[in-house]
Each structure stands twice: as C-alpha cells, then as structure tokens.
Design an enzyme around this catalytic site. Structure first.
Site, PDB file in Angstrom:
ATOM      1  N   SER A 143       0.832  -1.202   0.000  1.00 17.67           N
ATOM      2  CA  SER A 143       0.000   0.000   0.000  1.00 17.67           C
ATOM      3  C   SER A 143       0.870   1.258   0.000  1.00 17.67           C
ATOM      4  O   SER A 143       1.999   1.220  -0.473  1.00 17.67           O
ATOM      5  CB  SER A 143      -0.955  -0.043   1.195  1.00 17.67           C
ATOM      6  OG  SER A 143      -1.841  -1.143   1.084  1.00 17.67           O
ATOM      7  N   GLY A 144       0.350   2.361   0.554  1.00 17.07           N
ATOM      8  CA  GLY A 144       1.002   3.660   0.404  1.00 17.07           C
ATOM      9  C   GLY A 144       2.475   3.695   0.747  1.00 17.07           C
ATOM     10  O   GLY A 144       3.314   4.067  -0.084  1.00 17.07           O
ATOM     11  N   HIS A 148      23.572  16.898  13.521  1.00 12.19           N
ATOM     12  CA  HIS A 148      24.697  16.125  14.046  1.00 12.19           C
ATOM     13  C   HIS A 148      24.376  15.456  15.382  1.00 12.19           C
ATOM     14  O   HIS A 148      23.592  15.957  16.187  1.00 12.19           O
ATOM     15  CB  HIS A 148      25.920  17.027  14.214  1.00 12.19           C
ATOM     16  CG  HIS A 148      25.701  18.118  15.242  1.00 12.19           C
ATOM     17  ND1 HIS A 148      25.970  17.946  16.583  1.00 12.19           N
ATOM     18  CD2 HIS A 148      25.213  19.375  15.111  1.00 12.19           C
ATOM     19  CE1 HIS A 148      25.681  19.049  17.235  1.00 12.19           C
ATOM     20  NE2 HIS A 148      25.210  19.934  16.359  1.00 12.19           N
ATOM     21  N   HIS A 165       9.300   6.646  13.532  1.00 14.18           N
ATOM     22  CA  HIS A 165       8.886   7.265  12.279  1.00 14.18           C
ATOM     23  C   HIS A 165       9.090   8.772  12.388  1.00 14.18           C
ATOM     24  O   HIS A 165       8.438   9.439  13.188  1.00 14.18           O
ATOM     25  CB  HIS A 165       7.417   6.950  11.989  1.00 14.18           C
ATOM     26  CG  HIS A 165       6.941   7.456  10.659  1.00 14.18           C
ATOM     27  ND1 HIS A 165       5.730   7.108  10.133  1.00 14.18           N
ATOM     28  CD2 HIS A 165       7.514   8.268   9.736  1.00 14.18           C
ATOM     29  CE1 HIS A 165       5.564   7.689   8.951  1.00 14.18           C
ATOM     30  NE2 HIS A 165       6.648   8.412   8.695  1.00 14.18           N
ATOM     31  N   ASP A 197      -1.081  -9.022   2.650  1.00 14.44           N
ATOM     32  CA  ASP A 197      -2.154  -9.867   3.161  1.00 14.44           C
ATOM     33  C   ASP A 197      -3.519  -9.515   2.595  1.00 14.44           C
ATOM     34  O   ASP A 197      -4.505 -10.212   2.873  1.00 14.44           O
ATOM     35  CB  ASP A 197      -2.188  -9.786   4.695  1.00 14.44           C
ATOM     36  CG  ASP A 197      -0.959 -10.411   5.334  1.00 14.44           C
ATOM     37  OD1 ASP A 197      -0.288 -11.221   4.668  1.00 14.44           O
ATOM     38  OD2 ASP A 197      -0.669 -10.080   6.501  1.00 14.44           O
TER      39      ASP A 197
END
Length: 205
Positions: free
Chosen positions: A11-12, A135, A144, A35
């Site tokens: 998907s996306g 840094h 995420h 799935d």
C-alpha cells in the site's frame, strides 16, 4: 545480498519503499507480499503472496518491511530477523548522508532527507521525505520521522515514537519511547513520559 527483493506491504508506504528500491538499482527483481488478497500488483510490481509466505523465500530474497505502523513494522521485522532474513537499508539517491552516520537494517531514508555527521539511526526506522536530522542525533528502533521534520543537534528519539509532519525538535532534547508528537509541533525540552504531545511548545494531551 541477494539479487531479489521482497517488500512486505504493497500500500502507500510500501509503494514509496518500492520506488526507492527501484531507483537504487541493486536488485534484478522486486516484488511484494501483502495480506490483502485483492491487491495483485503495485507500482507495476507483482504481489506474489502474503506475509505468511515469507519463509519460502528466505534463501533467495532480501526482505524489507514496507509498513508505516511502528508496532506492526517491529513485529514483522523481528520475525524476519529471527528467521535469518537479510534486511537491507534503503536510501533514496537524492538523500544526503553525512560522515560517520550509522543506519540500521530495515530503515528507509526517503527523498530530500539530510542526515548530518555522527548520527545513529537504529533498525526499522522511517526517515520520511524532506526531513532533516542534524549532528549527533540518536534515533532508536522503529521510529517514524515524518515528512518535513527538523531535528537539531544532539537529539535522542526513543523507540517506536512518531514525530508528526512538520515538527521541530530543539537541540539537546531527549524524547522518551512510544511518544506521538503532533503535526507542526515544537519540542523545546525533554519529554520523559510516553503519550501524545501537541502544540507550540508541546503539551501532553
């Protein structure tokens, strides 16, 4: 490294992962496992089975988990790792990676990302489009970092946290594990309790 890559999730997020893998030109064949039986192809690439079929391809394919949800990505990644799968790092050719940057397997770095020197990014992370990581950052497992996020120097982001689109994190800030930082938020001091944080500066809700 194998010459075939299987991406779990069509998907996306999986589409963007596939686009990066295609642009890297390291694999002769790229396909999906998903799935959802109604998905037969994605990005012009074939869906050849479900996630339960992964074990059939362990000896001939590299694997990558193209799932956006942190917990689901962790579960699948760790299952593949336990089975002995080779899980590469995917880096878009238009990302900029500084010196002494360590990136763990199963992490994807998308287009326009800048990661400056001496930063460590652990396994299974998403560093999304146009994010900047300065840094000496430490991004722990299965985080995420959304599009357009800006992390200043010496930031630590705890495992399975999600930093929402367009957020900014000031230098020397530590964010504990399993936090969600809302879109456009600004973090100027440490976050020590898991939860959802929004606003400028952020507050816990």
């Amino acid at each position: 490294m194998n010459n075939k890559l299987l991406i779990i999730g069509a998907s996306g997020h999986g589409k963007v992962v596939a686009d990066i893998a295609l642009r890297m030109k390291k694999w002769q064949t790229i396909a999906f496992l998903d799935d959802d039986h109604s998905i037969k192809s994605s990005m012009g690439l074939e869906v050849i089975g479900t996630s339960n079929d992964a074990s059939s391809y362990l000896n001939e394919c590299d694997f990558f988990v193209g799932v956006g949800n942190n917990e689901t990505r962790q579960r699948i990644h760790e299952s593949l790792n336990k089975a002995g799968a080779n899980i590469p790092v995917l880096i878009h050719p238009h990302a900029i990676i500084g010196s002494q940057v360590d990136i763990g397997g199963g992490t994807v770095v998308m287009a326009g990302v800048i990661i400056n020197c001496c930063t460590k990014i652990s396994k299974g992370c998403i560093i999304n489009t146009g994010a900047t990581i300065d840094h000496d950052n430490y991004i722990r497992e299965y985080v995420h970092i959304s599009p357009g996020v800006n992390l200043a120097g010496s930031v630590v982001v705890g495992g399975k946290s999600w930093i929402g689109i367009g957020s900014s994190i000031s230098n020397n800030v530590n964010i504990t594990s399993e936090c969600q930082v809302g879109a456009g938020s600004v973090v100027v001091k440490d976050i020590t309790e898991p939860g959802v944080y929004v606003g400028v500066p952020v507050r816990r809700i």
